[in-house]
Motif scaffolding. Structure first.
Motif, PDB file in Angstrom:
ATOM      1  N   GLU A 397       6.854   1.171  -3.346  1.00 29.51           N
ATOM      2  CA  GLU A 397       7.623   0.053  -2.788  1.00 29.51           C
ATOM      3  C   GLU A 397       8.776   0.552  -1.921  1.00 29.51           C
ATOM      4  O   GLU A 397       9.099  -0.047  -0.895  1.00 29.51           O
ATOM      5  CB  GLU A 397       8.150  -0.820  -3.929  1.00 29.51           C
ATOM      6  N   GLU A 398       9.396   1.651  -2.335  1.00 30.55           N
ATOM      7  CA  GLU A 398      10.480   2.240  -1.549  1.00 30.55           C
ATOM      8  C   GLU A 398      10.151   3.714  -1.313  1.00 30.55           C
ATOM      9  O   GLU A 398      10.655   4.606  -1.991  1.00 30.55           O
ATOM     10  CB  GLU A 398      11.810   2.097  -2.277  1.00 30.55           C
ATOM     11  N   PRO A 399       9.276   3.980  -0.371  1.00 29.91           N
ATOM     12  CA  PRO A 399       8.779   5.340  -0.182  1.00 29.91           C
ATOM     13  C   PRO A 399       9.774   6.237   0.543  1.00 29.91           C
ATOM     14  O   PRO A 399      10.625   5.755   1.306  1.00 29.91           O
ATOM     15  CB  PRO A 399       7.531   5.127   0.677  1.00 29.91           C
ATOM     16  N   ARG A 405       0.963   6.820   2.579  1.00 36.44           N
ATOM     17  CA  ARG A 405       0.071   5.931   1.851  1.00 36.44           C
ATOM     18  C   ARG A 405       0.577   4.495   1.974  1.00 36.44           C
ATOM     19  O   ARG A 405       1.380   4.200   2.851  1.00 36.44           O
ATOM     20  CB  ARG A 405      -0.054   6.417   0.405  1.00 36.44           C
ATOM     21  N   LEU A 406       0.131   3.624   1.085  1.00 35.44           N
ATOM     22  CA  LEU A 406       0.424   2.193   1.277  1.00 35.44           C
ATOM     23  C   LEU A 406       1.856   1.858   0.851  1.00 35.44           C
ATOM     24  O   LEU A 406       2.342   2.347  -0.184  1.00 35.44           O
ATOM     25  CB  LEU A 406      -0.577   1.360   0.477  1.00 35.44           C
ATOM     26  N   LYS A 407       2.502   1.006   1.652  1.00 35.01           N
ATOM     27  CA  LYS A 407       3.859   0.538   1.364  1.00 35.01           C
ATOM     28  C   LYS A 407       4.003  -0.867   1.945  1.00 35.01           C
ATOM     29  O   LYS A 407       3.170  -1.300   2.770  1.00 35.01           O
ATOM     30  CB  LYS A 407       4.878   1.496   1.986  1.00 35.01           C
ATOM     31  N   PRO A 408       4.990  -1.604   1.528  1.00 33.26           N
ATOM     32  CA  PRO A 408       5.164  -2.965   2.065  1.00 33.26           C
ATOM     33  C   PRO A 408       5.239  -2.946   3.596  1.00 33.26           C
ATOM     34  O   PRO A 408       6.033  -2.206   4.192  1.00 33.26           O
ATOM     35  CB  PRO A 408       6.485  -3.433   1.454  1.00 33.26           C
ATOM     36  N   GLY A 409       4.367  -3.722   4.233  1.00 31.41           N
ATOM     37  CA  GLY A 409       4.316  -3.767   5.679  1.00 31.41           C
ATOM     38  C   GLY A 409       3.603  -2.596   6.322  1.00 31.41           C
ATOM     39  O   GLY A 409       3.446  -2.556   7.545  1.00 31.41           O
ATOM     40  N   GLY A 410       3.167  -1.644   5.522  1.00 34.97           N
ATOM     41  CA  GLY A 410       2.515  -0.452   6.045  1.00 34.97           C
ATOM     42  C   GLY A 410       0.999  -0.567   6.059  1.00 34.97           C
ATOM     43  O   GLY A 410       0.418  -1.438   5.400  1.00 34.97           O
ATOM     44  N   GLU A 411       0.369   0.313   6.838  1.00 38.42           N
ATOM     45  CA  GLU A 411      -1.086   0.306   6.964  1.00 38.42           C
ATOM     46  C   GLU A 411      -1.674   1.643   6.487  1.00 38.42           C
ATOM     47  O   GLU A 411      -1.076   2.701   6.657  1.00 38.42           O
ATOM     48  CB  GLU A 411      -1.502   0.090   8.419  1.00 38.42           C
ATOM     49  N   VAL A 412      -2.873   1.569   5.904  1.00 39.03           N
ATOM     50  CA  VAL A 412      -3.675   2.752   5.595  1.00 39.03           C
ATOM     51  C   VAL A 412      -5.132   2.395   5.870  1.00 39.03           C
ATOM     52  O   VAL A 412      -5.494   1.220   5.958  1.00 39.03           O
ATOM     53  CB  VAL A 412      -3.537   3.205   4.118  1.00 39.03           C
ATOM     54  N   LYS A 421      -3.330  -3.718   5.628  1.00 34.11           N
ATOM     55  CA  LYS A 421      -1.869  -3.789   5.710  1.00 34.11           C
ATOM     56  C   LYS A 421      -1.345  -4.546   4.501  1.00 34.11           C
ATOM     57  O   LYS A 421      -1.860  -5.615   4.145  1.00 34.11           O
ATOM     58  CB  LYS A 421      -1.453  -4.510   6.993  1.00 34.11           C
ATOM     59  N   CYS A 422      -0.323  -3.976   3.852  1.00 34.62           N
ATOM     60  CA  CYS A 422       0.260  -4.619   2.668  1.00 34.62           C
ATOM     61  C   CYS A 422       1.189  -5.748   3.110  1.00 34.62           C
ATOM     62  O   CYS A 422       2.195  -5.516   3.800  1.00 34.62           O
ATOM     63  CB  CYS A 422       1.037  -3.598   1.837  1.00 34.62           C
ATOM     64  N   GLU A 423       0.865  -6.974   2.677  1.00 36.23           N
ATOM     65  CA  GLU A 423       1.628  -8.149   3.072  1.00 36.23           C
ATOM     66  C   GLU A 423       2.537  -8.669   1.960  1.00 36.23           C
ATOM     67  O   GLU A 423       3.606  -9.205   2.231  1.00 36.23           O
ATOM     68  CB  GLU A 423       0.667  -9.283   3.493  1.00 36.23           C
TER      69      GLU A 423
END
Length: 557
Positions: A397-399, A405-412, A421-423
């Motif tokens: 969540e707070e990388p 890797r995956l995070k809020p608003g991020g793409e993998v 994308k994490c929404e």
């Protein structure tokens, strides 16, 4: 063996070549592997197996399997069976040359009688404690037994009566008559026969006297026509008796066996003492002789180590005259190298985190093409659907920076599938992340309009509808060592309490369903695993063989 034997240059092979050059052993090279059937074989025995069978094959000779079954109080057919299974599994064959020291009990008895007749052996009435006291020390000569100068006739009579069972265990022994002042303690009238009213696993109650190992071993070698008796370094001080015995019984120096010693295998984080291994089993520190944390060949086999990796390891460490400690990471490197070429890739999630692809139809399922192995090729299909699972550690969540890797608003990219994308992050009442809602770029899979779009991270996954539940056993070193790699004297106190972690809710893609025990896989991004014999059609069990990280290869670049 299917593969051709290659021989790393070593001093034993050099000695063999020198013997052949000097006209010895004109009938060919003949070695043997001589285990005592009183325990399970371990990685140290694997080195001896590879060496003895390898020397024979490399020199176009023969290698026997001979069980040195001279101590019926500790031997069992269970060990005989397991030893044969282990040797076959390693890839070696003894053909029709399986023998037992007990095959030669009559001949060995006759050899002992010959020594008595030559005045080179006598029956001694001293107890074991008295014999030890009479033997002396490294700095003080031994003292002759008061029974040492019995007549030949008296010794023949007493030895025959020992054989007939007239005396109790420990009441008398037969000793070689050599030199109680010898600087080598082995040569101070070695005990060659003792009384043991114990049933033998092959000869039953026929015998109540049994030859000692030091007596039976060289004579068994000579009877079988062994040319080079290769053994570990602790037998070096026994070689003078080996030679004395064959000299005394008039074996031809040009054809009789030659004993050669090499350094035994010592591995970091490992004990190979039969006594210590038996203690681990009998006191319940491990689940049995084939526990994957054990250095037994059966344990290594269940762990998922391959025959080729062990043979390669034994070849790479070579043959030395001096004891040393080999880093266990070198063995891991060899199994990793073998499985990298031969294990199919699959996806498995050990610590699942749920993902819902909100823009993917609920009732849709598609099967995506995936590669099996980059070396040998092949393909499989993996199912994809709306609800998936990824590894918990693949979301943060707070990388930190450079977290791909995956995070809020991020793409993998999901391996073999879409970019997502994490929404939205869903948490439970305690604030733990339990579910992620994502959207997928539905044109980004292979063949799609955005298939070539690049993102920095790629992670593995499994689909909820088709994932198979599995128990996964993660093994670590059983014993913790000091900075030098040595196992502490109190090895029980050094046992690693975290040597086994069991994960009972892992999820694996369905391609592994109904695979047989012993089948290897690389779980993508996780490590190499093998199907354990505990697996049933309804309960998958995997053992981690080794991780993906290869510290030995990095050290040796």
């Amino acid at each position: 063996m299917a593969e051709k034997i290659t021989m790393t240059p070593n001093f034993i092979q050099n000695m063999i070549e020198e013997d052949l050059k000097n006209g010895k052993y004109t009938e060919g090279i003949h070695t043997r592997f001589p285990p005592e059937p009183n325990g399970y074989l371990h990685i140290g025995h694997a080195k001896s197996i590879c060496l003895n069978f390898g020397l024979a094959e490399y020199n176009h000779g023969l290698c026997n399997l001979r069980f040195d079954d001279t101590n019926p109080t500790k031997e069992d057919t269970e060990y005989v069976d397991s030893i044969q299974e282990d040797i076959r599994w390693l890839g070696f064959s003894w053909g029709n040359r399986k023998f037992y020291a007990s095959d030669y009990f009559d001949k060995l008895y006759d050899f002992a009688v010959t020594l008595i007749k030559k005045g080179l052996a006598y029956v001694d009435d001293l107890s074991a404690e008295e014999i030890k006291a009479y033997r002396g020390t490294l700095t003080e000569p031994g003292k002759e037994s008061p029974y040492r100068n019995r007549s030949v006739e008296a010794n023949l009579d007493l030895f025959a009566r020992m054989k007939a069972g007239e005396f109790a265990d420990g009441e008398k022994v037969l000793r070689a008559k050599i030199d109680m002042a010898s600087p080598n303690l082995v040569m101070r009238d070695t005990v060659i026969y003792r009384i043991a009213h114990t049933k033998h696993h092959r000869t039953g109650d026929k015998w109540c006297i049994y030859p000692m190992y030091d007596f039976a071993h060289p004579l068994s070698d000579a009877i079988e026509g062994i040319t080079h008796s290769v053994c570990t370094l602790e037998f070096e001080e026994h070689r003078p008796f080996y030679d004395w015995l064959l000299d005394s019984l008039d074996f031809d120096p040009n054809t009789r066996p030659r004993q050669i010693e090499f350094a035994r295998l010592n591995l970091t984080n490992t004990v190979t003492s039969k006594r210590k291994l038996r203690q681990l089993v009998e006191e319940g520190y491990v689940r049995g002789w084939d526990d994957p944390r054990m250095p037994t060949i059966s344990g290594l086999r269940r762990r998922g180590y391959t025959p080729a990796s062990i043979r390669n390891f034994c070849r790479e460490i070579g043959v030395a005259k001096a004891d040393s400690i080999v880093d266990v990471s070198m063995l891991e490197h060899e199994v990793r190298a073998d499985l990298n070429e031969n294990a199919d890739r699959v996806m498995a999630v050990l610590h699942p985190l749920k993902i819902v692809i909100t823009n993917y139809p609920e009732d849709k399922e598609e099967w995506l093409l995936a590669d099996n192995n980059p070396v040998h090729g092949g393909h499989r299909f993996v199912p994809f659907s709306r609800t998936l699972y990824i590894e918990q550690e693949d979301f943060m969540e707070e990388p930190p920076k450079k977290y791909f890797r995956l995070k809020p608003g991020g793409e993998v990219r999901l391996k073999h599938a879409y970019i997502i994308k994490c929404e939205e992050v869903i948490k439970d009442e305690a604030g733990h992340v339990v579910e992620l809602h994502c959207t997928a770029d539905l044109d980004s899979k292979t063949g799609g309009k955005t298939a070539g779009r690049k993102v920095k991270g790629t992670i593995h996954w499994v689909a909820e509808k088709t994932a198979l539940k599995a128990e996964v056993r993660l093994y670590d070193y059983l014993i913790e060592t000091d900075e030098s790699g040595n196992v502490p004297k109190d090895f029980i106190a050094a046992l690693n309490k975290d040597s086994l972690e069991v994960i009972d809710n892992a999820l694996v893609e369905p391609s592994v369903k109904l695979t047989a025990a012993g089948t290897h896989y690389q779980f993508l991004r996780v490590g190499y695993f093998v199907v354990d014999p505990d697996t049933t059609p309804d309960h998958l069990v995997f053992n981690r063989v080794v991780g993906l990280r290869d510290s030995w290869a990095k050290v040796n670049k």
